[in-house]
Design a protein around this motif. Structure first.
Motif, mmCIF file in Angstrom:
data_model
loop_
_atom_site.group_PDB
_atom_site.id
_atom_site.type_symbol
_atom_site.label_atom_id
_atom_site.label_comp_id
_atom_site.label_asym_id
_atom_site.label_seq_id
_atom_site.Cartn_x
_atom_site.Cartn_y
_atom_site.Cartn_z
ATOM 1 N N SER A 71 0.859 -1.185 0.000
ATOM 2 C CA SER A 71 0.000 0.000 0.000
ATOM 3 C C SER A 71 0.894 1.233 0.000
ATOM 4 O O SER A 71 2.105 1.130 0.209
ATOM 5 C CB SER A 71 -0.935 0.008 1.212
ATOM 6 O OG SER A 71 -0.190 0.042 2.415
ATOM 7 N N ARG A 72 0.279 2.385 -0.235
ATOM 8 C CA ARG A 72 1.047 3.621 -0.244
ATOM 9 C C ARG A 72 0.248 4.740 0.397
ATOM 10 O O ARG A 72 -0.993 4.740 0.342
ATOM 11 C CB ARG A 72 1.456 3.993 -1.670
ATOM 12 C CG ARG A 72 0.313 4.296 -2.614
ATOM 13 C CD ARG A 72 0.822 4.449 -4.049
ATOM 14 N NE ARG A 72 1.747 5.578 -4.172
ATOM 15 C CZ ARG A 72 2.699 5.662 -5.106
ATOM 16 N NH1 ARG A 72 2.855 4.687 -5.984
ATOM 17 N NH2 ARG A 72 3.476 6.709 -5.158
ATOM 18 N N ASP A 73 0.975 5.674 0.993
ATOM 19 C CA ASP A 73 0.381 6.869 1.584
ATOM 20 C C ASP A 73 1.120 8.056 0.984
ATOM 21 O O ASP A 73 2.234 8.385 1.405
ATOM 22 C CB ASP A 73 0.515 6.825 3.107
ATOM 23 C CG ASP A 73 -0.183 7.986 3.783
ATOM 24 O OD1 ASP A 73 -0.412 9.021 3.127
ATOM 25 O OD2 ASP A 73 -0.494 7.878 4.974
ATOM 26 N N ASP A 74 0.507 8.688 -0.002
ATOM 27 C CA ASP A 74 1.179 9.781 -0.695
ATOM 28 C C ASP A 74 1.389 10.991 0.210
ATOM 29 O O ASP A 74 2.316 11.770 -0.001
ATOM 30 C CB ASP A 74 0.382 10.178 -1.934
ATOM 31 C CG ASP A 74 0.496 9.143 -3.050
ATOM 32 O OD1 ASP A 74 -0.234 9.275 -4.052
ATOM 33 O OD2 ASP A 74 1.306 8.203 -2.899
ATOM 34 N N ALA A 75 0.538 11.163 1.200
ATOM 35 C CA ALA A 75 0.715 12.285 2.129
ATOM 36 C C ALA A 75 1.977 12.128 2.962
ATOM 37 O O ALA A 75 2.562 13.116 3.409
ATOM 38 C CB ALA A 75 -0.500 12.404 3.041
ATOM 39 N N LYS A 76 2.399 10.881 3.153
ATOM 40 C CA LYS A 76 3.591 10.604 3.950
ATOM 41 C C LYS A 76 4.775 10.182 3.099
ATOM 42 O O LYS A 76 5.830 9.823 3.642
ATOM 43 C CB LYS A 76 3.287 9.513 4.982
ATOM 44 C CG LYS A 76 2.253 9.919 6.014
ATOM 45 C CD LYS A 76 2.041 8.816 7.039
ATOM 46 C CE LYS A 76 1.027 9.258 8.092
ATOM 47 N NZ LYS A 76 0.789 8.200 9.112
ATOM 48 N N ASN A 77 4.606 10.182 1.774
ATOM 49 C CA ASN A 77 5.686 9.728 0.880
ATOM 50 C C ASN A 77 6.213 8.357 1.294
ATOM 51 O O ASN A 77 7.429 8.136 1.332
ATOM 52 C CB ASN A 77 6.835 10.742 0.849
ATOM 53 C CG ASN A 77 6.578 11.874 -0.118
ATOM 54 O OD1 ASN A 77 5.445 12.166 -0.480
ATOM 55 N ND2 ASN A 77 7.638 12.541 -0.542
ATOM 56 N N THR A 78 5.306 7.472 1.602
ATOM 57 C CA THR A 78 5.705 6.182 2.151
ATOM 58 C C THR A 78 4.928 5.046 1.481
ATOM 59 O O THR A 78 3.736 5.173 1.214
ATOM 60 C CB THR A 78 5.469 6.141 3.667
ATOM 61 O OG1 THR A 78 6.227 7.182 4.291
ATOM 62 C CG2 THR A 78 5.894 4.812 4.256
ATOM 63 N N VAL A 79 5.637 3.973 1.235
ATOM 64 C CA VAL A 79 5.014 2.745 0.756
ATOM 65 C C VAL A 79 5.234 1.668 1.819
ATOM 66 O O VAL A 79 6.271 1.649 2.488
ATOM 67 C CB VAL A 79 5.578 2.320 -0.619
ATOM 68 C CG1 VAL A 79 7.057 2.014 -0.540
ATOM 69 C CG2 VAL A 79 4.807 1.147 -1.190
ATOM 70 N N TYR A 80 4.238 0.808 1.967
ATOM 71 C CA TYR A 80 4.274 -0.204 3.017
ATOM 72 C C TYR A 80 4.177 -1.608 2.421
ATOM 73 O O TYR A 80 3.648 -1.806 1.329
ATOM 74 C CB TYR A 80 3.086 -0.005 3.975
ATOM 75 C CG TYR A 80 3.032 1.347 4.624
ATOM 76 C CD1 TYR A 80 2.207 2.348 4.109
ATOM 77 C CD2 TYR A 80 3.796 1.636 5.740
ATOM 78 C CE1 TYR A 80 2.147 3.599 4.701
ATOM 79 C CE2 TYR A 80 3.744 2.882 6.341
ATOM 80 C CZ TYR A 80 2.925 3.863 5.815
ATOM 81 O OH TYR A 80 2.874 5.108 6.412
ATOM 82 N N LEU A 81 4.691 -2.557 3.183
ATOM 83 C CA LEU A 81 4.484 -3.961 2.865
ATOM 84 C C LEU A 81 4.057 -4.658 4.152
ATOM 85 O O LEU A 81 4.877 -4.849 5.049
ATOM 86 C CB LEU A 81 5.749 -4.611 2.297
ATOM 87 C CG LEU A 81 5.568 -6.049 1.830
ATOM 88 C CD1 LEU A 81 4.662 -6.094 0.598
ATOM 89 C CD2 LEU A 81 6.918 -6.703 1.508
ATOM 90 N N GLN A 82 2.781 -4.989 4.234
ATOM 91 C CA GLN A 82 2.264 -5.747 5.369
ATOM 92 C C GLN A 82 2.467 -7.220 5.081
ATOM 93 O O GLN A 82 1.970 -7.730 4.061
ATOM 94 C CB GLN A 82 0.782 -5.438 5.582
ATOM 95 C CG GLN A 82 0.141 -6.227 6.708
ATOM 96 C CD GLN A 82 0.689 -5.847 8.075
ATOM 97 O OE1 GLN A 82 0.847 -4.671 8.378
ATOM 98 N NE2 GLN A 82 0.966 -6.851 8.901
ATOM 99 N N MET A 83 3.183 -7.893 5.964
ATOM 100 C CA MET A 83 3.508 -9.300 5.762
ATOM 101 C C MET A 83 2.888 -10.122 6.881
ATOM 102 O O MET A 83 3.242 -9.949 8.052
ATOM 103 C CB MET A 83 5.027 -9.491 5.743
ATOM 104 C CG MET A 83 5.725 -8.607 4.724
ATOM 105 S SD MET A 83 7.493 -8.955 4.587
ATOM 106 C CE MET A 83 8.046 -8.477 6.211
ATOM 107 N N ASN A 84 1.962 -10.987 6.520
ATOM 108 C CA ASN A 84 1.295 -11.852 7.475
ATOM 109 C C ASN A 84 1.621 -13.318 7.200
ATOM 110 O O ASN A 84 2.102 -13.655 6.113
ATOM 111 C CB ASN A 84 -0.221 -11.651 7.395
ATOM 112 C CG ASN A 84 -0.644 -10.244 7.740
ATOM 113 O OD1 ASN A 84 -0.014 -9.567 8.567
ATOM 114 N ND2 ASN A 84 -1.726 -9.784 7.123
ATOM 115 N N SER A 85 1.350 -14.155 8.172
ATOM 116 C CA SER A 85 1.579 -15.607 8.030
ATOM 117 C C SER A 85 2.990 -15.876 7.496
ATOM 118 O O SER A 85 3.174 -16.650 6.550
ATOM 119 C CB SER A 85 0.533 -16.214 7.087
ATOM 120 O OG SER A 85 -0.766 -15.985 7.569
#
Length: 122
Positions: A71-85
């Motif tokens: 996912s990405r948050d353009d307001a924070k200039n950040t991209v995320y990777l949520q890793m489960n299991s």
């Protein structure tokens, strides 16, 4: 100059979760498609997940589909990777990358972070 800085890596037990973050400098972040790659010891760097510049499209390697979410948050200039299991085979250095000419191809990304280690114990 575009700089990418990953964070959020660490040691986790199998079945656990981690969320990686990639902070991107520069005002053109919202123009970039972004990707996450990983490289295990002795192996080639491989594509994990990608997201289009507007967040409308996401792409995943078969090995992480259904477990990882980009996912990405353009307001924070950040991209995320949520890793489960998480699985022991997910152990690798995870890299954030930006501005691809071809999504998912290592050699086609113009900017890279320094990487963050993820270790999954069995």
């Amino acid at each position: 100059q575009v700089q990418l800085v990953e964070s959020g890596g660490g040691l986790v037990q199998a079945g656990g979760s981690l969320r990686l973050s990639c902070a991107v400098s520069g005002r053109t972040f919202r123009c970039y498609a972004m990707g996450w790659f990983r490289q295990a010891t002795g192996k080639e760097r491989e594509f994990v997940a990608g997201i289009s510049w507007n967040g409308g499209n996401t792409y995943y390697a078969d090995s992480v589909k259904g477990r990882f979410t980009i996912s990405r948050d353009d307001a924070k200039n950040t991209v995320y990777l949520q890793m489960n299991s998480l699985k022991p085979e997910d152990t690798a250095v995870y890299y954030c990358a930006a501005d691809p000419s071809v999504v998912g191809v290592v050699t086609r990304y113009n900017y890279w972070g320094q990487g963050t280690q993820v270790t999954v114990s069995s």
